[in-house]
Design a protein around this motif. Structure first.
Motif, PDB file in Angstrom:
ATOM      1  N   THR A 151      10.709 -18.952  -6.214  1.00 34.97           N
ATOM      2  CA  THR A 151      10.548 -18.382  -4.877  1.00 34.97           C
ATOM      3  C   THR A 151       9.283 -17.528  -4.786  1.00 34.97           C
ATOM      4  OG1 THR A 151      12.951 -18.341  -4.617  1.00 34.97           O
ATOM      5  CG2 THR A 151      11.690 -17.030  -3.071  1.00 34.97           C
TER       6      THR A 151
ATOM      7  N   SER B 270      14.057 -17.934   2.400  1.00 32.31           N
ATOM      8  CA  SER B 270      12.837 -17.141   2.187  1.00 32.31           C
ATOM      9  C   SER B 270      11.589 -17.915   2.585  1.00 32.31           C
ATOM     10  CB  SER B 270      12.739 -16.693   0.728  1.00 32.31           C
ATOM     11  OG  SER B 270      12.435 -17.780  -0.133  1.00 32.31           O
TER      12      SER B 270
ATOM     13  N   ARG C  46      23.957 -21.994  -3.576  1.00 27.61           N
ATOM     14  CA  ARG C  46      23.627 -20.705  -2.943  1.00 27.61           C
ATOM     15  C   ARG C  46      22.208 -20.270  -3.314  1.00 27.61           C
ATOM     16  NH1 ARG C  46      28.763 -19.057  -1.187  1.00 27.61           N
ATOM     17  NH2 ARG C  46      30.461 -19.826  -2.511  1.00 27.61           N
ATOM     18  N   HIS C  47      21.784 -20.550  -4.552  1.00 33.33           N
ATOM     19  CA  HIS C  47      20.405 -20.249  -4.949  1.00 33.33           C
ATOM     20  C   HIS C  47      19.418 -21.047  -4.098  1.00 33.33           C
ATOM     21  CE1 HIS C  47      21.993 -18.053  -8.260  1.00 33.33           C
ATOM     22  NE2 HIS C  47      22.277 -19.101  -9.035  1.00 33.33           N
TER      23      HIS C  47
ATOM     24  N   ARG D 201      19.195 -19.580  -0.572  1.00 35.58           N
ATOM     25  CA  ARG D 201      18.418 -18.335  -0.524  1.00 35.58           C
ATOM     26  C   ARG D 201      16.924 -18.627  -0.568  1.00 35.58           C
ATOM     27  NH1 ARG D 201      22.868 -16.067  -3.394  1.00 35.58           N
ATOM     28  NH2 ARG D 201      22.047 -16.714  -5.421  1.00 35.58           N
TER      29      ARG D 201
ATOM     30  N   ASP E  75      14.351 -17.127  -8.770  1.00 33.46           N
ATOM     31  CA  ASP E  75      13.521 -15.965  -8.413  1.00 33.46           C
ATOM     32  C   ASP E  75      12.055 -16.265  -8.691  1.00 33.46           C
ATOM     33  OD1 ASP E  75      15.715 -14.493  -7.644  1.00 33.46           O
ATOM     34  OD2 ASP E  75      15.909 -13.416  -9.551  1.00 33.46           O
TER      35      ASP E  75
END
Length: 308
Positions: free
Chosen positions: A65, A107, A99-100, A103, A62
């Motif tokens: 990103t 983005s 999966r991280h 994602r 997070d």
């Protein structure tokens, strides 16, 4: 160009980082690694930024990103020790963490080039083909197979994001020394010979592998960066060679006479014969290996000899 390399302190990741630095000097290259198996010495000479963290950490992703934006992600972070039998750990690090990565890639709308493995094939009859049978013999191979399935579903759902998966066969070369017991048999046998010890092989050394030199692996990754292609591809030489041949080549190059000590294989999940079919990677990426096994070992020994 802004590039993120997960596992960038590891064997393959660090070679890619340095190659990008050389080929694209104006690019911004970042390495993400938890240094559990990667080593800082692999990054000596690397001029980019290093982020220390665990790819399983959702909060880390997070933050990355939000804080950064990348055009390309080389995802090489993984547990690469094929003898580890902790199934949950292997699946969490290799498959679930993927999966991280996806994602984040979505983005950023970034290209993704990730590491799969020939371990997905197990002991199916060679040569191994991407569209052929997949029967992994251990949890490592299974975790990489699950990664490929996750990637395939992602490619179908988001065709505008370019994703390339590489099923690496037996990679050897500069930067693998810090892998310890997971380093290639070429490195392991070399160490035995220069220390005056007898190489040890599973009976009777006739098992075969498709040994691919790190410089050819970097070449494949650079082609994936440059080509507008998605898919999963084998990375090898297309030729299988025996462990006995490794001993012969190294003995000849080092001018060392030796006798092999053979012993029973302790693993029930051992791959006896791997050979890549490289038809697809030739067609879609224009990849052909530059190094035969003899040429790769000879080039590799230049560095190994300088470290003695």
């Amino acid at each position: 160009m802004r590039v993120l390399i997960t596992g960038g302190a590891g064997f393959i990741g660090s070679n890619i980082a340095k190659s990008l630095q050389e080929r694209y000097p104006s690019s911004k290259v970042y390495v993400l690694d938890d240094f559990s198996s990667g080593h800082f010495k692999n990054l000596l000479g690397f001029k980019g930024e290093v982020i220390t963290g665990d790819i399983r950490d959702a909060e880390l992703w997070d933050w990355i990103t939000k804080e950064y934006e990348f055009d390309v992600v080389f995802h090489k972070a993984a547990i690469t020790d094929t003898t580890i039998t902790d199934q949950r750990l292997m699946m969490e690090v290799n498959a679930e963490s993927f999966r991280h990565v996806l994602r984040a890639v979505l983005s950023w709308k970034a290209k993704l080039i990730y590491a799969s493995s020939a371990g997905v094939y197990g002991n199916v009859p060679p040569p191994m083909r991407e569209e052929g049978e997949l029967k992994p013999e251990n949890i490592y191979g299974f975790s990489k197979l699950v990664m490929d399935r996750i990637a395939t579903n992602f490619m179908e759902k988001y065709p505008h994001i370019k994703v390339v998966g590489f099923r690496y066969f037996n990679v050897y070369g500069q930067g693998e020394a810090y892998k310890g017991k997971s380093a290639s048999m070429i490195y392991q046998i070399y160490k035995k010979l220069v220390l005056g010890e007898r190489p040890r092989l599973f009976k009777w050394g006739e098992q075969k592998r498709d040994f691919v030199y790190i410089k050819d692996v970097v070449k494949a990754n650079m082609l994936a960066l440059e080509k507008d292609v998605s898919g999963i591809f084998n990375v090898g030489t297309g030729t299988a060679r025996s462990f006995n041949e490794i001993v012969e080549i190294l003995s000849r190059e080092l001018s060392i006479k030796t006798e092999v000590e053979y012993f029973d294989c302790p693993y029930d999940f051992y791959q006896k014969y791997t050979q890549a079919d490289i038809t697809r990677i030739k067609e879609y990426l224009g990849y052909t290996p530059d190094y035969t096994l003899e040429e790769g070992i000879k080039d590799y020994l230049k560095e190994l000899s300088s470290c003695l």
